[in-house]
Design a protein around this motif. Structure first.
Motif, PDB file in Angstrom:
ATOM      1  N   TYR A   1       0.857  -1.196   0.000  1.00 27.34           N
ATOM      2  CA  TYR A   1       0.000   0.000   0.000  1.00 27.34           C
ATOM      3  C   TYR A   1       0.883   1.233   0.000  1.00 27.34           C
ATOM      4  CZ  TYR A   1      -3.554   3.431   1.265  1.00 27.34           C
ATOM      5  OH  TYR A   1      -4.393   4.507   1.270  1.00 27.34           O
ATOM      6  N   ALA A   2       0.670   2.116  -0.944  1.00 32.16           N
ATOM      7  CA  ALA A   2       1.425   3.370  -0.963  1.00 32.16           C
ATOM      8  C   ALA A   2       0.494   4.550  -0.784  1.00 32.16           C
ATOM      9  CB  ALA A   2       2.192   3.486  -2.276  1.00 32.16           C
ATOM     10  N   GLU A   3      -0.656   4.482  -1.448  1.00 30.43           N
ATOM     11  CA  GLU A   3      -1.622   5.587  -1.411  1.00 30.43           C
ATOM     12  C   GLU A   3      -2.995   5.005  -1.728  1.00 30.43           C
ATOM     13  OE1 GLU A   3      -0.163   8.156  -4.447  1.00 30.43           O
ATOM     14  OE2 GLU A   3      -0.457   6.651  -5.989  1.00 30.43           O
ATOM     15  N   PRO A   4      -4.070   5.809  -1.575  1.00 30.10           N
ATOM     16  CA  PRO A   4      -5.413   5.265  -1.821  1.00 30.10           C
ATOM     17  C   PRO A   4      -5.549   4.511  -3.141  1.00 30.10           C
ATOM     18  CG  PRO A   4      -5.597   7.428  -0.833  1.00 30.10           C
ATOM     19  CD  PRO A   4      -4.128   7.192  -1.059  1.00 30.10           C
ATOM     20  N   SER A   5      -4.819   4.953  -4.181  1.00 34.84           N
ATOM     21  CA  SER A   5      -4.980   4.284  -5.477  1.00 34.84           C
ATOM     22  C   SER A   5      -4.503   2.827  -5.439  1.00 34.84           C
ATOM     23  CB  SER A   5      -4.254   5.058  -6.571  1.00 34.84           C
ATOM     24  OG  SER A   5      -2.871   5.021  -6.323  1.00 34.84           O
ATOM     25  N   SER A   6      -3.765   2.453  -4.384  1.00 30.98           N
ATOM     26  CA  SER A   6      -3.370   1.045  -4.240  1.00 30.98           C
ATOM     27  C   SER A   6      -4.592   0.149  -4.055  1.00 30.98           C
ATOM     28  CB  SER A   6      -2.449   0.859  -3.026  1.00 30.98           C
ATOM     29  OG  SER A   6      -1.361   1.755  -3.066  1.00 30.98           O
ATOM     30  N   LEU A   7      -5.730   0.762  -3.699  1.00 29.70           N
ATOM     31  CA  LEU A   7      -6.954  -0.019  -3.464  1.00 29.70           C
ATOM     32  C   LEU A   7      -7.782  -0.184  -4.735  1.00 29.70           C
ATOM     33  CD1 LEU A   7      -8.042   1.853  -0.188  1.00 29.70           C
ATOM     34  CD2 LEU A   7      -6.948  -0.396  -0.287  1.00 29.70           C
ATOM     35  N   GLN A   8      -7.307   0.432  -5.838  1.00 32.20           N
ATOM     36  CA  GLN A   8      -8.044   0.402  -7.109  1.00 32.20           C
ATOM     37  C   GLN A   8      -8.407  -1.041  -7.495  1.00 32.20           C
ATOM     38  OE1 GLN A   8      -8.916   3.171  -8.856  1.00 32.20           O
ATOM     39  NE2 GLN A   8      -9.859   2.030 -10.515  1.00 32.20           N
TER      40      GLN A   8
ATOM     41  N   ALA B   1     -17.782   4.381   0.571  1.00 31.19           N
ATOM     42  CA  ALA B   1     -17.979   4.826  -0.822  1.00 31.19           C
ATOM     43  C   ALA B   1     -17.632   6.311  -0.967  1.00 31.19           C
ATOM     44  CB  ALA B   1     -19.420   4.569  -1.246  1.00 31.19           C
ATOM     45  N   GLN B   2     -18.035   7.105   0.031  1.00 31.29           N
ATOM     46  CA  GLN B   2     -17.753   8.549  -0.017  1.00 31.29           C
ATOM     47  C   GLN B   2     -16.239   8.802  -0.025  1.00 31.29           C
ATOM     48  OE1 GLN B   2     -18.717  11.009   3.515  1.00 31.29           O
ATOM     49  NE2 GLN B   2     -20.352  11.859   2.249  1.00 31.29           N
ATOM     50  N   TRP B   3     -15.526   8.082   0.843  1.00 29.28           N
ATOM     51  CA  TRP B   3     -14.070   8.261   0.930  1.00 29.28           C
ATOM     52  C   TRP B   3     -13.387   7.824  -0.374  1.00 29.28           C
ATOM     53  CZ3 TRP B   3      -9.743   4.993   0.855  1.00 29.28           C
ATOM     54  CH2 TRP B   3      -8.559   5.589   1.281  1.00 29.28           C
ATOM     55  N   LEU B   4     -13.825   6.675  -0.916  1.00 28.58           N
ATOM     56  CA  LEU B   4     -13.239   6.179  -2.170  1.00 28.58           C
ATOM     57  C   LEU B   4     -13.476   7.190  -3.294  1.00 28.58           C
ATOM     58  CD1 LEU B   4     -14.320   2.423  -1.971  1.00 28.58           C
ATOM     59  CD2 LEU B   4     -11.958   3.267  -1.938  1.00 28.58           C
ATOM     60  N   GLN B   5     -14.683   7.729  -3.333  1.00 26.17           N
ATOM     61  CA  GLN B   5     -15.021   8.690  -4.390  1.00 26.17           C
ATOM     62  C   GLN B   5     -14.155   9.938  -4.281  1.00 26.17           C
ATOM     63  OE1 GLN B   5     -18.844  10.490  -4.181  1.00 26.17           O
ATOM     64  NE2 GLN B   5     -18.914  10.958  -6.353  1.00 26.17           N
ATOM     65  N   GLN B   6     -14.004  10.431  -3.018  1.00 21.97           N
ATOM     66  CA  GLN B   6     -13.176  11.632  -2.818  1.00 21.97           C
ATOM     67  C   GLN B   6     -11.722  11.371  -3.173  1.00 21.97           C
ATOM     68  OE1 GLN B   6     -14.226  12.700   1.184  1.00 21.97           O
ATOM     69  NE2 GLN B   6     -16.137  13.666   0.518  1.00 21.97           N
ATOM     70  N   ALA B   7     -11.274  10.105  -2.981  1.00 30.02           N
ATOM     71  CA  ALA B   7      -9.886   9.767  -3.294  1.00 30.02           C
ATOM     72  C   ALA B   7      -9.725   9.416  -4.773  1.00 30.02           C
ATOM     73  CB  ALA B   7      -9.432   8.600  -2.414  1.00 30.02           C
ATOM     74  N   GLY B   8     -10.842   9.388  -5.503  1.00 27.54           N
ATOM     75  CA  GLY B   8     -10.793   9.069  -6.939  1.00 27.54           C
ATOM     76  C   GLY B   8     -10.457   7.614  -7.208  1.00 27.54           C
ATOM     77  N   VAL B   9     -10.878   6.731  -6.312  1.00 25.15           N
ATOM     78  CA  VAL B   9     -10.555   5.304  -6.444  1.00 25.15           C
ATOM     79  C   VAL B   9     -11.836   4.523  -6.746  1.00 25.15           C
ATOM     80  CG1 VAL B   9      -9.703   3.265  -5.199  1.00 25.15           C
ATOM     81  CG2 VAL B   9      -8.653   5.511  -4.805  1.00 25.15           C
ATOM     82  N   THR B  10     -11.736   3.599  -7.705  1.00 27.46           N
ATOM     83  CA  THR B  10     -12.877   2.722  -7.980  1.00 27.46           C
ATOM     84  C   THR B  10     -12.601   1.372  -7.340  1.00 27.46           C
ATOM     85  OG1 THR B  10     -13.048   3.837 -10.095  1.00 27.46           O
ATOM     86  CG2 THR B  10     -14.387   1.851  -9.801  1.00 27.46           C
ATOM     87  N   ALA B  11     -13.446   1.015  -6.385  1.00 29.57           N
ATOM     88  CA  ALA B  11     -13.307  -0.284  -5.718  1.00 29.57           C
ATOM     89  C   ALA B  11     -14.705  -0.788  -5.421  1.00 29.57           C
ATOM     90  CB  ALA B  11     -12.508  -0.127  -4.430  1.00 29.57           C
ATOM     91  N   LYS B  12     -14.823  -2.111  -5.182  1.00 28.94           N
ATOM     92  CA  LYS B  12     -16.165  -2.658  -4.921  1.00 28.94           C
ATOM     93  C   LYS B  12     -16.389  -2.699  -3.411  1.00 28.94           C
ATOM     94  CE  LYS B  12     -18.924  -6.838  -5.775  1.00 28.94           C
ATOM     95  NZ  LYS B  12     -20.182  -6.134  -5.576  1.00 28.94           N
ATOM     96  N   VAL B  13     -17.474  -2.093  -2.960  1.00 31.26           N
ATOM     97  CA  VAL B  13     -17.795  -2.114  -1.532  1.00 31.26           C
ATOM     98  C   VAL B  13     -18.707  -3.315  -1.252  1.00 31.26           C
ATOM     99  CG1 VAL B  13     -18.898  -0.853   0.361  1.00 31.26           C
ATOM    100  CG2 VAL B  13     -17.558   0.391  -1.353  1.00 31.26           C
TER     101      VAL B  13
END
Ligand code: ATP
Ligand code: MG
Length: 299
Positions: free
Chosen positions: A116-123, A136-148
């Motif tokens: 893990y380096a930054e939120p995009s590591s969760l992409q 979902a709100q946090w992922l959206q603000q971080a610009g990351v697409t992930a499945k909740v």
């Protein structure tokens, strides 16, 4: 909604916040007669009744006007707020006052071996949680697409079971994460128990009761964190000693009968007063130091 002349406050029936919440209300001078079903408790000392419920129900009870106030984790309040906001609905409750207990944080955690380096590591990962709206709100603000992946409990074992790659869950000591070989990589929300209420003050007697209870709760919180410090020193050392006191009210300084140089100091201080504080003040010229708990306080 039928008009009510009694204020109603909801607290968790059983769980992490229930005992501390009821203890806080008792310290505010509230006494309750417990009913047989133990869900509704009639207030005997003031026109304030207690409702014992599941914590997740508290924001809804306030929204529906069934209760005026509630003691609930900020995490629960924020999740339901985020869920309403995602549907562009109005939020019919608000945080009135943080209460300083039930501290924890909502965090993303991943298996120890995952990088893990930054939120995009969760992409592209699957994230298990009981807090889907905040996640979902946090992922959206971080610009990351992930499945909740929404679970109702035992989120921490989801990566081991293969139903998710990461989790978003409440953490306090971190022991549960460690026991499940997970590591915390990002904090989403700092939480503690809060006093929640409807957006406006009730327009009848309940409004006054709410204000009175709020003042008493603030008093109890202040008392919990306050100490009365008594000491003697010389006029020459006074400024140096005063500087070493933890923050608080302006100290009261009085002269000592029969002594031109010595003064007595009295101060209410907020925060811990350690042995180190006392030793430092002694070196600066303080004597006869006493640190006393404060029982009640009203500004
Ligand atoms: P209920 O049956 O009322 O729904 P619950 O299982 O949802 O109970 P508890 O586990 O009792 O809730 O936790 C209540 C609150 O305590 C949480 O919402 C959170 O604000 C706070 N809390 C503090 N530390 C922790 C922690 N380590 N894990 C979970 N919650 C914590
Ligand atoms: Mg709950």
């Amino acid at each position: 909604m039928k008009p009510r002349d009694r204020l109603r406050i909801a607290v968790q029936k059983s769980g992490r916040l229930s005992e501390v919440s009821q203890d806080l209300l008792a310290r505010c001078g509230l006494k309750f007669r417990h009913s047989r079903d133990k869900l509704f408790c009639f207030g005997e000392s003031l026109a304030i009744d207690l409702l014992l419920v599941r914590d997740d129900d508290i924001p809804g009870l306030i929204a529906d006007g069934v209760c005026d106030l509630g003691i609930v984790g900020r995490n629960v309040l924020a999740e339901q707020q985020a869920a309403l906001q995602s549907r562009e609905a109005v939020v019919p409750f608000r945080e009135l006052l943080p209460l300083g207990f039930g501290r924890c944080r909502l965090s993303i955690a991943i298996p120890q071996e995952l990088d893990y380096a930054e939120p995009s590591s969760l992409q592209g990962l699957r994230i298990a949680t009981t807090y889907p709206a905040l996640t979902a709100q946090w992922l959206q603000q971080a610009g990351v697409t992930a499945k909740v992946v929404v679970l109702s409990g035992s989120v921490e074992i989801a990566p081991k079971l293969g139903t998710a790659d990461a989790i978003c869950d409440l953490v306090s000591s971190g022991a549960t994460l460690q026991a499940n070989q997970l590591r915390e990589v990002a904090g989403i929300l700092d939480s503690e128990a809060v006093l929640a209420a409807a957006p406006g003050l009730p327009p009848d007697e309940r409004g006054e009761l709410q204000e009175l209870l709020l003042r008493r709760i603030e008093g109890v919180i202040q008392v919990r964190e306050s100490k009365l410090v008594l000491l003697q020193t010389t006029r020459a050392a006074l400024a140096g000693v005063t500087r070493l006191l933890p923050p608080g009210q302006q100290p009261t300084v009085t002269s000592i009968e029969g002594s031109a140089d010595d003064v007595a100091l009295q101060a209410v201080c907020h925060g811990a007063i350690t042995w180190q504080h006392l030793e430092d003040m002694r070196r600066a010229g303080a004597r006869h130091m006493l640190v006393l708990p404060v029982e009640k306080m009203l500004a």
